[in-house]
Design a protein around this motif. Sequence first.
Motif, PDB file in Angstrom:
ATOM      1  N   TYR A 241       0.831  -1.210   0.000  1.00  0.00           N
ATOM      2  CA  TYR A 241       0.000   0.000   0.000  1.00  0.00           C
ATOM      3  C   TYR A 241       0.864   1.258   0.000  1.00  0.00           C
ATOM      4  CZ  TYR A 241      -3.087   3.701   1.585  1.00  0.00           C
ATOM      5  OH  TYR A 241      -3.766   4.886   1.677  1.00  0.00           O
ATOM      6  N   SER A 242       1.878   1.300   0.878  1.00  0.00           N
ATOM      7  CA  SER A 242       2.712   2.502   0.977  1.00  0.00           C
ATOM      8  C   SER A 242       3.502   2.728  -0.307  1.00  0.00           C
ATOM      9  CB  SER A 242       3.663   2.410   2.177  1.00  0.00           C
ATOM     10  OG  SER A 242       4.516   1.287   2.067  1.00  0.00           O
ATOM     11  N   SER A 243       3.923   1.644  -0.954  1.00  0.00           N
ATOM     12  CA  SER A 243       4.633   1.769  -2.223  1.00  0.00           C
ATOM     13  C   SER A 243       3.713   2.347  -3.301  1.00  0.00           C
ATOM     14  CB  SER A 243       5.150   0.398  -2.659  1.00  0.00           C
ATOM     15  OG  SER A 243       5.845   0.497  -3.876  1.00  0.00           O
ATOM     16  N   GLN A 244       2.486   1.865  -3.356  1.00  0.00           N
ATOM     17  CA  GLN A 244       1.507   2.398  -4.309  1.00  0.00           C
ATOM     18  C   GLN A 244       1.220   3.876  -4.035  1.00  0.00           C
ATOM     19  OE1 GLN A 244      -1.638  -0.462  -3.599  1.00  0.00           O
ATOM     20  NE2 GLN A 244      -1.339  -1.381  -5.609  1.00  0.00           N
TER      21      GLN A 244
ATOM     22  N   GLY B 220       1.441   5.767 -10.562  1.00  0.00           N
ATOM     23  CA  GLY B 220       0.784   4.947  -9.555  1.00  0.00           C
ATOM     24  C   GLY B 220       0.085   3.747 -10.166  1.00  0.00           C
ATOM     25  N   GLU B 221      -0.596   3.957 -11.280  1.00  0.00           N
ATOM     26  CA  GLU B 221      -1.305   2.859 -11.945  1.00  0.00           C
ATOM     27  C   GLU B 221      -0.336   1.815 -12.490  1.00  0.00           C
ATOM     28  OE1 GLU B 221      -3.654   4.856 -14.858  1.00  0.00           O
ATOM     29  OE2 GLU B 221      -5.289   5.328 -13.450  1.00  0.00           O
ATOM     30  N   GLU B 222       0.787   2.271 -13.038  1.00  0.00           N
ATOM     31  CA  GLU B 222       1.768   1.325 -13.583  1.00  0.00           C
ATOM     32  C   GLU B 222       2.401   0.491 -12.475  1.00  0.00           C
ATOM     33  OE1 GLU B 222       4.381  -0.837 -15.963  1.00  0.00           O
ATOM     34  OE2 GLU B 222       2.488   0.188 -16.377  1.00  0.00           O
ATOM     35  N   LEU B 223       2.716   1.129 -11.332  1.00  0.00           N
ATOM     36  CA  LEU B 223       3.297   0.363 -10.233  1.00  0.00           C
ATOM     37  C   LEU B 223       2.279  -0.633  -9.677  1.00  0.00           C
ATOM     38  CD1 LEU B 223       5.783  -0.123  -8.492  1.00  0.00           C
ATOM     39  CD2 LEU B 223       4.866   1.508  -6.853  1.00  0.00           C
TER      40      LEU B 223
END
Length: 217
Positions: free
Chosen positions: A153-156, A167-170
């Motif tokens: 979650y934090s990475s997103q 954000g969508e690609e990750l």
Amino acid sequence: LHMGKTMKEDLTVVAKYINKLYPPEFNVFSIYAELYHSYFATQAKKDAESHLEDKDIYLLLSWVHNFYPKDMRKDHTLAMELDKVKLGSLLPSSLSKELENKYLDSEEVTVKNSLSRCLDKEIQRWKEDKEPEKLNGHYQSELLGIFVIQSIYSSQKRAEDISKAVGEELSRRLLKELPAFLRSYRDAFEDFKEKSKKHTYYKPILIANINNCWNFR
């Protein structure tokens, strides 16, 4: 930070006081804004083409996509004038895309390694002669169930703070990493179930892992 603050403060002075001292056809604000932007963009491009650490790539992308285009417009007067100028991005799209890919590759590896280390720690805890932790009165693994979800979650969230597209690609990439992690988790758990039936806390450990499933769903 110094360039951004200086540009914002100086352009605000131009918009509020200097602009009115010249005829409209002089386009005084536009001239100031374009010159500041040109200098800022040159510095950003120079930085982008040098060797950058992962944290520096993230910071530069944050400036390009977030701080620079948005923070400049928080002042109402400045926003009105900037909308007339259309300064564009701090970096060429090709260079920005290259940095985004470097960031995404690095973040994907970081999350993958973090999940792997977390599972290794969890497996090690199964081998110890300790009762699993309880959360709200139920056996559960805080390390596994909560840490893994928070890591993803934090990475997103960090990626989304750069831009929606990043954000969508990750998120798309991490949706591949999570099932891979869960398969490794399942295999390790099945191995424990078969080989550790004489463990003092065998049943509580089984319950804790079953309770983790709800969080992962």
